[in-house]
Design a protein around this motif. Sequence first.
Motif, PDB file in Angstrom:
ATOM      1  N   THR A 318       0.934  -1.512  -0.407  1.00  0.00           N
ATOM      2  CA  THR A 318       0.719   0.046   0.046  1.00  0.00           C
ATOM      3  C   THR A 318       0.968   1.305   0.068  1.00  0.00           C
ATOM      4  N   TYR A 319       2.338   1.408   1.022  1.00  0.00           N
ATOM      5  CA  TYR A 319       2.805   2.676   0.482  1.00  0.00           C
ATOM      6  C   TYR A 319       3.488   2.136  -0.697  1.00  0.00           C
ATOM      7  N   VAL A 320       4.420   1.335  -1.310  1.00  0.00           N
ATOM      8  CA  VAL A 320       4.969   1.601  -2.570  1.00  0.00           C
ATOM      9  C   VAL A 320       3.711   2.464  -3.587  1.00  0.00           C
ATOM     10  N   ILE A 321       2.482   1.840  -3.234  1.00  0.00           N
ATOM     11  CA  ILE A 321       1.045   2.587  -4.609  1.00  0.00           C
ATOM     12  C   ILE A 321       0.404   3.781  -4.044  1.00  0.00           C
ATOM     13  N   ALA A 322       0.712   4.525  -2.668  1.00  0.00           N
ATOM     14  CA  ALA A 322       0.435   5.308  -2.482  1.00  0.00           C
ATOM     15  C   ALA A 322       1.509   6.413  -2.942  1.00  0.00           C
ATOM     16  N   ILE A 323       2.668   6.301  -3.317  1.00  0.00           N
ATOM     17  CA  ILE A 323       3.477   7.167  -3.936  1.00  0.00           C
ATOM     18  C   ILE A 323       3.742   7.360  -4.663  1.00  0.00           C
ATOM     19  N   THR A 324       3.227   6.538  -5.580  1.00  0.00           N
ATOM     20  CA  THR A 324       2.920   6.199  -6.714  1.00  0.00           C
ATOM     21  C   THR A 324       2.548   6.825  -6.915  1.00  0.00           C
ATOM     22  N   VAL A 325       0.865   7.355  -7.459  1.00  0.00           N
ATOM     23  CA  VAL A 325      -0.144   7.953  -6.874  1.00  0.00           C
ATOM     24  C   VAL A 325      -0.308   8.637  -6.143  1.00  0.00           C
ATOM     25  N   PRO A 326       0.084  10.024  -6.086  1.00  0.00           N
ATOM     26  CA  PRO A 326      -0.063  10.625  -5.202  1.00  0.00           C
ATOM     27  C   PRO A 326      -0.898  11.842  -5.376  1.00  0.00           C
ATOM     28  N   HIS A 327      -1.993  11.508  -6.041  1.00  0.00           N
ATOM     29  CA  HIS A 327      -3.310  12.508  -6.081  1.00  0.00           C
ATOM     30  C   HIS A 327      -4.795  12.085  -5.473  1.00  0.00           C
ATOM     31  N   PHE A 328      -4.865  12.688  -3.943  1.00  0.00           N
ATOM     32  CA  PHE A 328      -5.860  12.162  -3.563  1.00  0.00           C
ATOM     33  C   PHE A 328      -6.863  12.345  -4.061  1.00  0.00           C
ATOM     34  N   ALA A 329      -7.719  13.115  -4.805  1.00  0.00           N
ATOM     35  CA  ALA A 329      -9.131  13.686  -5.216  1.00  0.00           C
ATOM     36  C   ALA A 329      -8.748  12.392  -6.218  1.00  0.00           C
ATOM     37  N   LEU A 330      -8.118  12.598  -7.504  1.00  0.00           N
ATOM     38  CA  LEU A 330      -8.210  12.117  -8.736  1.00  0.00           C
ATOM     39  C   LEU A 330      -8.015  10.290  -8.383  1.00  0.00           C
ATOM     40  N   LEU A 331      -7.503   9.611  -7.034  1.00  0.00           N
ATOM     41  CA  LEU A 331      -7.079   8.447  -6.619  1.00  0.00           C
ATOM     42  C   LEU A 331      -8.818   8.136  -6.710  1.00  0.00           C
ATOM     43  N   CYS A 332      -9.350   9.282  -5.088  1.00  0.00           N
ATOM     44  CA  CYS A 332     -10.621   8.945  -4.857  1.00  0.00           C
ATOM     45  C   CYS A 332     -11.684   8.657  -5.338  1.00  0.00           C
ATOM     46  N   GLY A 333     -11.376   9.691  -6.500  1.00  0.00           N
ATOM     47  CA  GLY A 333     -12.551   9.524  -7.721  1.00  0.00           C
ATOM     48  C   GLY A 333     -12.327   8.073  -8.496  1.00  0.00           C
ATOM     49  N   LEU A 334     -11.260   8.245  -9.265  1.00  0.00           N
ATOM     50  CA  LEU A 334     -11.209   6.267  -9.706  1.00  0.00           C
ATOM     51  C   LEU A 334     -11.934   5.854  -9.114  1.00  0.00           C
ATOM     52  N   ILE A 335     -11.367   5.104  -8.139  1.00  0.00           N
ATOM     53  CA  ILE A 335     -11.914   3.754  -7.775  1.00  0.00           C
ATOM     54  C   ILE A 335     -13.103   4.178  -7.068  1.00  0.00           C
ATOM     55  N   GLY A 336     -13.600   4.932  -6.824  1.00  0.00           N
ATOM     56  CA  GLY A 336     -15.500   5.582  -6.247  1.00  0.00           C
ATOM     57  C   GLY A 336     -16.379   5.333  -7.980  1.00  0.00           C
ATOM     58  N   SER A 337     -15.567   5.697  -8.752  1.00  0.00           N
ATOM     59  CA  SER A 337     -15.938   4.906 -10.392  1.00  0.00           C
ATOM     60  C   SER A 337     -16.004   3.760 -10.746  1.00  0.00           C
ATOM     61  N   PHE A 338     -15.077   3.181  -9.987  1.00  0.00           N
ATOM     62  CA  PHE A 338     -14.457   1.909 -10.963  1.00  0.00           C
ATOM     63  C   PHE A 338     -14.543   0.687 -10.242  1.00  0.00           C
ATOM     64  N   THR A 339     -14.222   0.797  -9.066  1.00  0.00           N
ATOM     65  CA  THR A 339     -14.730  -0.124  -8.056  1.00  0.00           C
ATOM     66  C   THR A 339     -16.381   0.152  -6.445  1.00  0.00           C
ATOM     67  N   GLY A 340     -15.985   1.300  -6.327  1.00  0.00           N
ATOM     68  CA  GLY A 340     -17.556   1.677  -5.720  1.00  0.00           C
ATOM     69  C   GLY A 340     -18.711   1.720  -6.238  1.00  0.00           C
ATOM     70  N   THR A 341     -18.564   2.008  -7.611  1.00  0.00           N
ATOM     71  CA  THR A 341     -20.194   1.263  -8.330  1.00  0.00           C
ATOM     72  C   THR A 341     -20.540   0.283  -8.213  1.00  0.00           C
ATOM     73  N   MET A 342     -19.592  -0.569  -8.217  1.00  0.00           N
ATOM     74  CA  MET A 342     -19.641  -1.857  -8.878  1.00  0.00           C
ATOM     75  C   MET A 342     -20.352  -2.607  -7.320  1.00  0.00           C
ATOM     76  N   LEU A 343     -19.607  -2.296  -6.309  1.00  0.00           N
ATOM     77  CA  LEU A 343     -19.656  -2.658  -4.423  1.00  0.00           C
ATOM     78  C   LEU A 343     -20.950  -1.944  -4.038  1.00  0.00           C
TER      79      LEU A 343
END
Length: 385
Positions: A318-343
């Motif tokens: 989780t640490y390696v991924i966090a420093i690879t994509v350090p854009h909170f809102a963009l990552l939050c929106g991506l996960i919400g649209s991709f995984t959140g909508t499915m779940l």
Amino acid sequence: YHFRALQYPYRTPPACFQGMFLVSLPYAVLHGGYWSVIFVVIVAFICCYTGRVLITLPDGVRVRASYREIAEFVFRSPPRRHGGERRPPLRKALMTCILYLVLCGDLMLGCFPRASSASPPGVSFFCLLPCAALTSLRHVSWISFWNTVTHVIINCIIIVYCLTRAAHWQPQKVQFHVDINTFPISVGIIVFSYTSHIFLPTLESNLMDKSRFGLMMNWTHILSAIFKALFGYIGFVTFAEHTKEVITNNLASEPLKVTVNVALVVKALCSYPLPYFAAANFLESSLFSGWPLPSCWNSTGDFKLWALLPRAALVLFTYVIAITVPHFALLCGLIGSFTGTMLSFVWPAYFHFSLKRHSVSCFVLGLDLLIIGNGLAVRLRRDVC
């Protein structure tokens, strides 16, 4: 609502995400305008509906204790032969862990802008390594409870600060038209702020009075929708186009900003164990239960010492991924649209449609199909962007 005492930490923790990502809702209004405020209410209704139907079987008896078990029941597939239904909850839990680390980085960089972007997550990594030894469900539940209390206090501080600047509010900056290329980020942030469905079956199965689950879902989503809509709107009209991804970085008073950010960092670190515990349990039950790899537990139910290594590796991942994509809102929106909508949209509505299509009205079936279609549309739009 009382919970039974859980004696063995093999199941997903009976709690929901604490709402740390509320701090990005004003940023969602920046890109979505009034439509973001409207979507806060719409998504609350959808998530309340799908959360309630998620735990209901054809005979009306709730007997499934986890999201995975519901999926296995619907698809009639044994878990070891068909593991695909495990992946979305696991992905959601891991991504939430990553977002907590990214949020820590954004908050600390807001206080110390000259620091390296990798330094705050690095400090967080060492602080979170002890999570590898966390096997007590009670400890996770108590930490989650006090996190919620702390976050309510911090939210009130932010609201009071915005109210003190009411004379400088700019409501004319809230628009009805949106940029179709950035609006999916707003939708993703909103969806992600409501996604707790992977914990709802376990939550309901551990309630002593299960008849009050629906009442609890209704009131929590009503109050959540009201507060989130007001928080996002007030936060945006206070700072307008200068609204940052994490609204606490907009606080003009440096001592107040540092105090609130540090408090949120501590809260984010304390929130990390909940999704981490869920992800670790998913992986251990899938891989380290005696097949295909040796079991993590001995014959007496105690955790084996060597099992701390894969748990520590999970924190490192989780640490390696966090420093690879350090854009909170963009990552939050991506996960919400991709995984959140499915779940939260697609799978619960699909489960309900599959199990209830012969016993409910056409209106309910149409509502299920509408939710499935909207969920897929948000996900496909996110993929295109």
